[in-house]
Scaffold this active site. Structure first.
Site, PDB file in Angstrom:
ATOM      1  N   GLY A   1       7.153 -37.299 -23.026  1.00 58.27           N
ATOM      2  CA  GLY A   1       8.435 -36.348 -23.057  1.00 58.27           C
ATOM      3  C   GLY A   1       8.508 -35.843 -24.686  1.00 58.27           C
TER       4      GLY A   1
ATOM      5  CD1 TRP B   1      10.740 -35.569 -17.038  1.00 59.99           C
ATOM      6  CD2 TRP B   1      12.227 -35.554 -15.322  1.00 59.99           C
ATOM      7  NE1 TRP B   1      10.929 -36.978 -16.409  1.00 59.99           N
ATOM      8  CE2 TRP B   1      11.744 -36.877 -15.555  1.00 59.99           C
ATOM      9  CE3 TRP B   1      13.109 -34.939 -14.294  1.00 59.99           C
ATOM     10  CZ2 TRP B   1      12.494 -37.834 -14.696  1.00 59.99           C
ATOM     11  CZ3 TRP B   1      14.034 -36.089 -13.433  1.00 59.99           C
ATOM     12  CH2 TRP B   1      13.337 -37.490 -13.936  1.00 59.99           C
ATOM     13  CB  ILE B   2       8.773 -28.555 -14.002  1.00 60.22           C
ATOM     14  CG1 ILE B   2       7.503 -29.256 -14.670  1.00 60.22           C
ATOM     15  CG2 ILE B   2       8.432 -26.966 -14.334  1.00 60.22           C
ATOM     16  CD1 ILE B   2       7.489 -29.476 -16.259  1.00 60.22           C
TER      17      ILE B   2
ATOM     18  CB  CYS C   1       8.091 -21.802 -25.722  1.00 60.94           C
ATOM     19  SG  CYS C   1       6.635 -20.985 -25.706  1.00 60.94           S
TER      20      CYS C   1
ATOM     21  CB  ALA D   1      14.548 -22.970 -24.794  1.00 62.63           C
TER      22      ALA D   1
ATOM     23  CG  ASP E   1      40.949 -40.362 -21.449  1.00 61.21           C
ATOM     24  OD1 ASP E   1      41.250 -40.925 -20.391  1.00 61.21           O
ATOM     25  OD2 ASP E   1      40.868 -40.701 -22.682  1.00 61.21           O
TER      26      ASP E   1
ATOM     27  N   GLY F   1      42.688 -39.174 -12.998  1.00 61.56           N
ATOM     28  CA  GLY F   1      42.126 -39.261 -11.445  1.00 61.56           C
ATOM     29  C   GLY F   1      41.544 -37.959 -11.079  1.00 61.56           C
TER      30      GLY F   1
ATOM     31  CD  GLU G   1      14.105 -26.712 -23.771  1.00 67.84           C
ATOM     32  OE1 GLU G   1      13.621 -26.532 -24.523  1.00 67.84           O
ATOM     33  OE2 GLU G   1      13.967 -26.277 -22.523  1.00 67.84           O
TER      34      GLU G   1
END
Lengths: 256, 392
Positions: free
Chosen positions: B142, B167-168, B246, B250, B345, B349, B372
């Site tokens: 990674g 993870w593509i 690249c 991104a 917060d 709820g 990234e």
């Protein structure tokens, strides 16, 4: 078809408005946007051009900031723009605005002029029809449908209480357009880039001043509606309170 | 019930933007408001990518918006950033899809591709007729992509690719994958290849069970003896620097996108705090502890805007360094995630349900913090930049 679209830049609908010191207009430090019905008028003009060919010209009167509405229209597909650029145009009444526009387009001839049925700020609904009168061309208001025919236009007008009217007119003509007549397009990113190359003709105050008279209409005072809270509690047994309520509605409120 | 987004501008930031920049942002804002906001909670709940938006997004020019020619809009980097902000105000998943198509597929073809590759792919990718994905990360590599195991071997006028990518984004949607592999005949040099996804030996499968980016597709890719013509090599790629270029594109977009997610959370919390009454029938906005949170959020959002804008201006003038982009990505995503937590917060709820966008943004931003270049890796990039000492 050569079409002119008159567009106004107005304060954003949800902008918090503050009155100026004289109480005659708002502080101009708000965000602005295209007057909503004018956006529909532009969309309709672009659609007519796509169907029948021709040219769409957009026009606005206002200070430098008003150029933004022209740029947006050019980005959406209008071919060129006319900007009556001066702070003083903001204060003109409908009749003088119509005269100024008339002077600015004196060298042009349009088959069709469209504009929103009214502006979101003044709400007079007069500029369009007065411009038609000065030009000596027919006009129709609150239009929700336009169809080109061999002899002119077939139009659908919105009346009150869900009624419609179908009418026909020759061209050239001026139409004021109702919001919701069509689905507005977005400016494409390429359109935004191309808008820069499109011509914007500037018209100065001096160019049209000779055609403008003193305003016939003036804003004397603007004020925020004052809250008048008048709550009357009625107490007692239900039948007695009911009688009181009916009595109140009949004599004081006069609604039954 | 979610609130209508009112925009966030505390210091008159918009005055720093040109009329084109404002128009590009407003087009994206309106598009997202009309088309994504009404469906995004359902998409997120169902784990559904809104495919129906691909064609309209292409028609408006959102793919490859900052590239010139080939049907692309030729936007500046600031304009592109503002568009990205508006997309992520809607959802990080949809923004991820656009980022991948633009920065990780169209950009490498535009920058490293042959004329033939550009002429064939870019116009179709710009309209959304064809979709792409970017295969760099592997199951075991990674933050350290240089360790990748994917290999390309030249065989006659073909390359044969083998490897696994993980993870593509958009992997199973893509018509073309930009695959990064070490070329055996070139001493293990990392190069990019265009792999059509219908080639024998190429398979893509979706990652299920995600609690983040549920409205976008995340996949694994498997390449087993995938043969591609030698002309599918991106000829100007050479070394790990190419994919990192690249990623810089991104990451820059993400630094703006995160502001959008933070704006959505802040605006929701602000509007909620003015309506929600507690103690003495007073809105919770009147409580000091709530005001402290709102103040923190608006201050950080404002600083993030200025940071992203300056990095964008540097990028537009060709003066940006990758460490500048690292700072913007690292700071802005961290700030957005903190905003999401504070906003949750404030909503109490109500903050955990999908009646409001906050929890969705929070879960999305956990991915954005990692992909990234992780938050920590960007820390090391900035650390190396200021000390001159690499500490990986």
């Amino acid at each position: 078809m050569k079409i002119l679209v008159c567009i106004k830049q107005v304060p954003q609908k949800d902008a918090p408005l503050k009155l100026n010191a004289a109480g005659t207009w708002i502080h101009e430090d708000v965000s602005y946007e295209v007057n909503e019905p004018d956006a529909y008028a532009l969309e309709e003009a672009l659609r007519q051009k796509e169907k029948h060919g021709g040219e769409v010209v957009v026009l606005t009167a206002g200070p430098a900031r008003a150029q933004q509405v022209l740029r947006e229209a050019l980005a959406k597909g209008a071919d060129r723009a006319i900007h009556l650029e001066d702070e003083k145009f903001v204060q003109l009444d409908s009749a003088n605005t119509a005269r100024a526009i008339h002077a600015a387009i004196a060298q042009e001839s349009f088959d069709l002029i469209v504009t929103g049925l009214q502006s979101d700020d003044f709400g007079a609904a007069q500029t369009g029809v007065l411009l038609a009168e000065i030009l000596g061309i027919p006009h129709a208001t609150i239009i929700i449908g336009i169809e080109k025919t061999d002899t002119g236009l077939r139009l659908k007008r919105e009346l009150e209480a869900g009624h419609y009217q179908h009418i026909e007119t020759t061209m050239p003509a001026l139409l004021t357009i109702q919001s919701g007549i069509n689905k507005l397009r977005y400016a494409t990113l390429i359109g935004i880039k191309q808008a820069k190359m499109k011509p914007v003709r500037k018209v100065t105050w001096a160019d049209v001043e000779s055609k403008i008279s003193p305003n016939l209409q003036q804003i004397v005072r603007l004020y925020v509606p004052e809250k008048q809270k008048r709550t009357e509690m009625m107490e007692g047994p239900a039948p007695e309170v009911a009688r009181k309520v009916v009595d109140y509605l009949r004599t004081a409120a006069r609604v039954i | 019930m979610a609130f209508k987004f009112k925009g966030v501008d505390f210091i008159g930031f918009d005055a720093l933007l040109s009329s084109d920049e404002l128009m590009a942002r407003d087009t994206a804002r309106q598009f997202i408001e009309d088309n994504l906001i009404p469906i995004i909670e359902e998409c997120n709940r169902e784990g559904r990518f809104p495919r129906e938006l691909i064609k309209p997004m292409g028609a408006l020019g959102f793919f490859g918006a900052n590239l010139e020619g080939y049907g692309c809009a030729g936007m500046s980097n600031v304009e592109y950033g503002l568009v990205t902000q508006e997309f992520e105000r809607g959802d990080s998943g949809l923004r991820s899809f656009v980022s991948v198509q633009s920065a990780l597929v169209m950009y490498p073809i535009y920058t490293f591709g042959s004329d033939e590759q550009k002429d064939y792919w870019l116009p179709q990718l710009a309209t959304g007729e064809k979709l792409g994905c970017f295969g760099l990360t592997e199951p075991d590599f990674g933050s350290n992509p240089g360790g990748m195991r994917t290999r390309a071997v030249k065989s006659g006028d073909e390359y044969i690719l083998n490897g696994e990518k993980m993870w593509i984004t958009s992997g199973t949607l893509a018509d073309v994958a930009v695959i990064w592999a070490k070329v055996e005949d070139e001493d293990g040099l990392v190069r990019g290849f265009l792999v059509e996804t219908d080639r024998p030996g190429f398979t893509a499968y979706d990652v299920h069970g995600k609690w983040s980016l549920r409205a976008s597709v995340t996949s694994g890719l498997s390449l087993q003896d995938v043969r591609i013509p030698a002309k599918n090599l991106l000829p100007l790629t050479g070394g790990l620097k190419s994919p990192l270029m690249c990623l810089n594109q991104a990451r820059y977009g993400i630094s703006w996108g995160a502001i959008g997610a933070a704006m959505s959370c802040y605006d929701t919390a602000l509007q909620y705090s003015l309506l929600r009454k507690q103690f003495r029938e007073q809105p919770i906005a009147s409580h000091q502890l709530v005001q402290e949170k709102l103040t923190w959020m608006i201050s950080e959002i404002t600083k993030a805007q200025l940071l992203a804008l300056q990095v964008g201006r540097l990028k537009d003038s060709g003066k940006v360094g990758h460490e500048h982009i690292s700072m913007a990505k690292r700071n802005n995503v961290w700030m957005a995630l903190e905003c999401a937590r504070m906003a949750r917060d404030i909503l109490g709820g109500n903050g955990i349900t999908d009646d409001y966008p906050i929890m969705r943004h929070m879960m999305n931003l956990e991915s954005v913090k990692t992909y990234e270049g992780t938050h920590d890796i960007h820390t090391l990039i900035i650390g190396q930049s200021v000390t001159g000492v690499p500490a990986y």
